[in-house]
Motif scaffolding. Structure first.
Motif, PDB file in Angstrom:
ATOM      1  N   GLY A  19     -29.365 -78.152  23.948  1.00  0.00           N
ATOM      2  CA  GLY A  19     -27.974 -78.118  24.399  1.00  0.00           C
ATOM      3  C   GLY A  19     -27.689 -78.887  25.676  1.00  0.00           C
ATOM      4  O   GLY A  19     -26.524 -79.115  26.016  1.00  0.00           O
ATOM      5  N   SER A  20     -28.731 -79.299  26.391  1.00  0.00           N
ATOM      6  CA  SER A  20     -28.470 -79.928  27.693  1.00  0.00           C
ATOM      7  C   SER A  20     -27.808 -81.298  27.556  1.00  0.00           C
ATOM      8  O   SER A  20     -27.097 -81.738  28.459  1.00  0.00           O
ATOM      9  N   ALA A  21     -28.017 -81.970  26.413  1.00  0.00           N
ATOM     10  CA  ALA A  21     -27.397 -83.276  26.215  1.00  0.00           C
ATOM     11  C   ALA A  21     -25.879 -83.163  26.113  1.00  0.00           C
ATOM     12  O   ALA A  21     -25.144 -84.113  26.400  1.00  0.00           O
ATOM     13  N   ARG A  22     -25.398 -81.977  25.738  1.00  0.00           N
ATOM     14  CA  ARG A  22     -23.966 -81.793  25.526  1.00  0.00           C
ATOM     15  C   ARG A  22     -23.221 -81.557  26.841  1.00  0.00           C
ATOM     16  O   ARG A  22     -22.011 -81.763  26.912  1.00  0.00           O
ATOM     17  N   TRP A  23     -23.918 -81.064  27.847  1.00  0.00           N
ATOM     18  CA  TRP A  23     -23.286 -80.804  29.144  1.00  0.00           C
ATOM     19  C   TRP A  23     -24.014 -81.566  30.246  1.00  0.00           C
ATOM     20  O   TRP A  23     -24.653 -80.971  31.110  1.00  0.00           O
ATOM     21  N   PRO A  24     -23.936 -82.916  30.210  1.00  0.00           N
ATOM     22  CA  PRO A  24     -24.699 -83.707  31.190  1.00  0.00           C
ATOM     23  C   PRO A  24     -24.326 -83.367  32.630  1.00  0.00           C
ATOM     24  O   PRO A  24     -25.149 -83.496  33.534  1.00  0.00           O
ATOM     25  N   GLU A  25     -23.090 -82.905  32.830  1.00  0.00           N
ATOM     26  CA  GLU A  25     -22.646 -82.610  34.205  1.00  0.00           C
ATOM     27  C   GLU A  25     -23.315 -81.355  34.766  1.00  0.00           C
ATOM     28  O   GLU A  25     -23.345 -81.148  35.971  1.00  0.00           O
ATOM     29  N   VAL A  26     -23.853 -80.518  33.886  1.00  0.00           N
ATOM     30  CA  VAL A  26     -24.455 -79.263  34.348  1.00  0.00           C
ATOM     31  C   VAL A  26     -25.848 -79.490  34.930  1.00  0.00           C
ATOM     32  O   VAL A  26     -26.188 -78.955  35.986  1.00  0.00           O
ATOM     33  N   GLY A  27     -26.667 -80.284  34.249  1.00  0.00           N
ATOM     34  CA  GLY A  27     -28.029 -80.445  34.788  1.00  0.00           C
ATOM     35  C   GLY A  27     -28.746 -81.653  34.223  1.00  0.00           C
ATOM     36  O   GLY A  27     -29.948 -81.802  34.407  1.00  0.00           O
ATOM     37  N   GLY A  28     -28.025 -82.524  33.517  1.00  0.00           N
ATOM     38  CA  GLY A  28     -28.674 -83.677  32.906  1.00  0.00           C
ATOM     39  C   GLY A  28     -29.477 -83.264  31.691  1.00  0.00           C
ATOM     40  O   GLY A  28     -29.408 -82.107  31.259  1.00  0.00           O
ATOM     41  N   ALA A  29     -30.236 -84.205  31.133  1.00  0.00           N
ATOM     42  CA  ALA A  29     -31.074 -83.893  29.968  1.00  0.00           C
ATOM     43  C   ALA A  29     -32.259 -83.062  30.436  1.00  0.00           C
ATOM     44  O   ALA A  29     -33.053 -83.518  31.257  1.00  0.00           O
ATOM     45  N   ILE A  30     -32.368 -81.845  29.944  1.00  0.00           N
ATOM     46  CA  ILE A  30     -33.422 -80.925  30.385  1.00  0.00           C
ATOM     47  C   ILE A  30     -34.484 -80.799  29.309  1.00  0.00           C
ATOM     48  O   ILE A  30     -34.169 -80.587  28.129  1.00  0.00           O
ATOM     49  N   THR A  31     -35.737 -80.942  29.724  1.00  0.00           N
ATOM     50  CA  THR A  31     -36.853 -80.714  28.810  1.00  0.00           C
ATOM     51  C   THR A  31     -37.919 -79.887  29.519  1.00  0.00           C
ATOM     52  O   THR A  31     -37.916 -79.773  30.746  1.00  0.00           O
ATOM     53  N   ALA A  32     -38.796 -79.300  28.725  1.00  0.00           N
ATOM     54  CA  ALA A  32     -39.951 -78.578  29.265  1.00  0.00           C
ATOM     55  C   ALA A  32     -41.092 -78.739  28.276  1.00  0.00           C
ATOM     56  O   ALA A  32     -40.881 -79.115  27.125  1.00  0.00           O
ATOM     57  N   ARG A  33     -42.295 -78.440  28.736  1.00  0.00           N
ATOM     58  CA  ARG A  33     -43.436 -78.521  27.837  1.00  0.00           C
ATOM     59  C   ARG A  33     -43.322 -77.429  26.769  1.00  0.00           C
ATOM     60  O   ARG A  33     -42.755 -76.371  27.022  1.00  0.00           O
ATOM     61  N   PRO A  34     -43.869 -77.668  25.587  1.00  0.00           N
ATOM     62  CA  PRO A  34     -43.767 -76.672  24.512  1.00  0.00           C
ATOM     63  C   PRO A  34     -44.397 -75.333  24.907  1.00  0.00           C
ATOM     64  O   PRO A  34     -45.255 -75.274  25.793  1.00  0.00           O
ATOM     65  N   ALA A  42     -34.246 -71.045  23.208  1.00  0.00           N
ATOM     66  CA  ALA A  42     -34.575 -72.238  23.997  1.00  0.00           C
ATOM     67  C   ALA A  42     -33.350 -73.033  24.424  1.00  0.00           C
ATOM     68  O   ALA A  42     -33.433 -74.251  24.612  1.00  0.00           O
ATOM     69  N   HIS A  43     -32.195 -72.390  24.609  1.00  0.00           N
ATOM     70  CA  HIS A  43     -31.086 -73.118  25.233  1.00  0.00           C
ATOM     71  C   HIS A  43     -31.453 -73.426  26.687  1.00  0.00           C
ATOM     72  O   HIS A  43     -32.115 -72.630  27.362  1.00  0.00           O
ATOM     73  N   PHE A  44     -30.971 -74.571  27.157  1.00  0.00           N
ATOM     74  CA  PHE A  44     -31.425 -75.066  28.468  1.00  0.00           C
ATOM     75  C   PHE A  44     -31.149 -74.097  29.602  1.00  0.00           C
ATOM     76  O   PHE A  44     -31.923 -74.018  30.551  1.00  0.00           O
ATOM     77  N   ASP A  45     -30.070 -73.335  29.492  1.00  0.00           N
ATOM     78  CA  ASP A  45     -29.755 -72.450  30.619  1.00  0.00           C
ATOM     79  C   ASP A  45     -30.693 -71.245  30.670  1.00  0.00           C
ATOM     80  O   ASP A  45     -30.676 -70.490  31.637  1.00  0.00           O
ATOM     81  N   HIS A  46     -31.515 -71.074  29.633  1.00  0.00           N
ATOM     82  CA  HIS A  46     -32.495 -69.980  29.621  1.00  0.00           C
ATOM     83  C   HIS A  46     -33.926 -70.457  29.869  1.00  0.00           C
ATOM     84  O   HIS A  46     -34.789 -69.658  30.188  1.00  0.00           O
ATOM     85  N   MET A  47     -34.161 -71.764  29.685  1.00  0.00           N
ATOM     86  CA  MET A  47     -35.550 -72.241  29.798  1.00  0.00           C
ATOM     87  C   MET A  47     -35.736 -73.355  30.828  1.00  0.00           C
ATOM     88  O   MET A  47     -36.858 -73.816  31.020  1.00  0.00           O
ATOM     89  N   ALA A  48     -34.668 -73.769  31.522  1.00  0.00           N
ATOM     90  CA  ALA A  48     -34.790 -74.933  32.427  1.00  0.00           C
ATOM     91  C   ALA A  48     -35.846 -74.720  33.514  1.00  0.00           C
ATOM     92  O   ALA A  48     -36.470 -75.669  33.971  1.00  0.00           O
ATOM     93  N   GLY A  49     -36.062 -73.477  33.919  1.00  0.00           N
ATOM     94  CA  GLY A  49     -37.006 -73.220  35.007  1.00  0.00           C
ATOM     95  C   GLY A  49     -38.415 -72.906  34.547  1.00  0.00           C
ATOM     96  O   GLY A  49     -39.277 -72.545  35.351  1.00  0.00           O
ATOM     97  N   VAL A  50     -38.652 -73.058  33.247  1.00  0.00           N
ATOM     98  CA  VAL A  50     -39.895 -72.552  32.679  1.00  0.00           C
ATOM     99  C   VAL A  50     -41.141 -73.268  33.227  1.00  0.00           C
ATOM    100  O   VAL A  50     -42.150 -72.636  33.536  1.00  0.00           O
ATOM    101  N   ASP A  51     -41.056 -74.588  33.401  1.00  0.00           N
ATOM    102  CA  ASP A  51     -42.246 -75.305  33.878  1.00  0.00           C
ATOM    103  C   ASP A  51     -42.546 -74.996  35.345  1.00  0.00           C
ATOM    104  O   ASP A  51     -43.712 -74.895  35.737  1.00  0.00           O
ATOM    105  N   GLU A  52     -41.478 -74.820  36.141  1.00  0.00           N
ATOM    106  CA  GLU A  52     -41.718 -74.473  37.551  1.00  0.00           C
ATOM    107  C   GLU A  52     -42.420 -73.123  37.663  1.00  0.00           C
ATOM    108  O   GLU A  52     -43.324 -72.944  38.469  1.00  0.00           O
TER     109      GLU A  52
END
Ligand SMILES: [Zn+2]
Ligand SMILES: [Zn+2]
Length: 208
Positions: free
Chosen positions: A93-108, A57-67
């Motif tokens: 991990g998204s909180a650590r690289w705010p410049e990449v995509g901001g705080a990323i969340t998705a539904r469980p 569930a690192h953000f770069d693998h799940m950021a598109g999951v809800d779409e």
């Protein structure tokens, strides 16, 4: 049954999303829908997506999951050790690289994954290997002689272990007691970078 595998590289971290498609039924499975999934969404538009599988569930693998799940109405599978990472930017991990995509969340995720589980999807069987170290709930998906390994093993490299929940000893155990025990001929489709094989990595990877 013919399964076609397509790689779609997403986002500024170059994360590999994989599309597994049964060419007879036009059913598909998506592995790791990462950031800015537009190219993936266009690709799956005519397909029926049975599931989204997450290697972790690192953000770069799940950021598109809800779409993807909103577009296709399909469930998401994730190891239960990372069940609360989808909603937590510190853990994913998204909180650590705010410049990449901001705080990323998705539904469980809808479904948990566990070691040894066999997923019956696309008219075939996909086996789940728990391969922790890069993250505690990292899994690999084995379909016949193809391994979708997320960020555990790369061509001539391995996943970093300095992120939240990472563990070098666990990664060592994953590599030596699980992944390098697979057949030489197993093709590895990693979370980043080019494909490789277990045989090539066992012979050449500096961590082997
Ligand atoms: Zn990762
Ligand atoms: Zn990654």
């Amino acid at each position: 049954m013919t399964l076609q595998i397509e790689t779609i590289v997403l986002g500024s971290l170059g994360t590999n999303a994989y599309l597994l498609k049964n060419t007879e039924t036009n059913h598909a499975v998506v592995i790791d829908p990462g950031m800015k999934p537009g190219a993936l969404l266009r690709r799956i538009e005519p397909l029926q997506v049975e599931a989204i599988l997450l290697t972790h569930a690192h953000f770069d693998h799940m950021a598109g999951v809800d779409e993807v799940r909103d577009a296709k109405g399909c469930p998401v599978y994730l190891h239960d050790l990372e069940a609360d990472w989808m909603t937590d930017p510190k853990k994913n991990g998204s909180a650590r690289w705010p410049e990449v995509g901001g705080a990323i969340t998705a539904r469980p995720a809808e479904y948990d994954l566990a070691e040894g589980q066999v997923l019956k999807l696309l008219g075939t069987e996909i086996r789940v290997l728990h391969t922790p170290g890069h993250s505690p709930g990292s899994v690999s998906f084995l379909w016949e002689d193809r391994l979708f390994g997320g960020d555990a093993l790369f061509r001539l490299g391995v996943g970093r272990t300095d992120l939240y929940g990472g563990n070098e000893r666990e990664l060592h155990d994953t590599l030596h007691n699980k992944l390098f025990k697979l057949d030489d001929a197993v093709q590895v489709y990693p979370g980043h970078g080019p494909k490789t094989t277990i045989g090539y990595e066992r012979a050449n990877n500096p961590y082997a």
